[in-house]
Design an enzyme around this catalytic site. Sequence first.
Site, mmCIF file in Angstrom:
data_model
loop_
_atom_site.group_PDB
_atom_site.id
_atom_site.type_symbol
_atom_site.label_atom_id
_atom_site.label_comp_id
_atom_site.label_asym_id
_atom_site.label_seq_id
_atom_site.Cartn_x
_atom_site.Cartn_y
_atom_site.Cartn_z
ATOM 1 N N ARG A 48 0.813 -1.201 0.000
ATOM 2 C CA ARG A 48 0.000 0.000 0.000
ATOM 3 C C ARG A 48 0.860 1.270 0.000
ATOM 4 N NH1 ARG A 48 -0.206 -4.702 1.212
ATOM 5 N NH2 ARG A 48 0.275 -4.297 3.392
ATOM 6 N N CYS A 83 -4.805 -3.099 8.730
ATOM 7 C CA CYS A 83 -3.672 -2.429 8.079
ATOM 8 C C CYS A 83 -4.051 -0.958 8.032
ATOM 9 C CB CYS A 83 -3.448 -2.970 6.668
ATOM 10 S SG CYS A 83 -2.266 -1.981 5.697
#
Length: 240
Positions: A48, A83
Amino acid sequence: MKKLGVIGGLGPMATVYFLQLITQMSDARTDQEHMEIILHSKPRIPDRTRFIIGKSTENPMPRMVEVGEGLVRQGAQILAIPCITAHYFQRELEAQIGIPVLNAIEETALYLQEAGISRAGILATDGTIESNLFRRALEERQISCITPSGRGQKHVMHLIYENVKAGLPVEMDRFRKVSEELREEGAQVILLACTELSLIKRDYSLGEGYLDVLDVLARKAVGACGHLKKEYDCLITGQE
């Protein structure tokens, strides 16, 4: 009770710890009283942070949507993503998947406001820092946001990628240096705003004045899908 779906594997150990937190926070005396959780751990979802800061063209969104839609087909009514960097995509994920996706950043800002905190330090990935998600959420509640210096941020990224994600011992001298830097800038509370940093809290004694964003997410998930133990009303280390 509603069924919780978990988009996991970002990273794998943080997902395991999130499930542990949910279980220990649940006010349940038998197996049958615990909330139902549907987990898909997909570690191959692209990084990410690298995508957010422009170092990769691999967009993690399509694979997260794919996992989320699969969880919905299995009966999930609420989704959680252990996350914090992935929360950059939270609104778009919610829109595409069609069910609520818990927002750990907004919940953390609300928690700090209710706790009377006016200055918070942020330990997070480059992606989370550069996205300004925490800064916006905190400043909307009149909470000042303090981030590490360039050198301090390098310590944070080293801890996340070269220590925890790599499965190697944590260099706590780096952690303490960047924490001291934030305290000197006036941080009343330091946010562990990356799930790999949550694992440092799990394994090491950090002292007072830390708030683990994964704790906040787990508490919200239990509140939405189960029954929360009273002892988890306060999440800041060293406070009762």
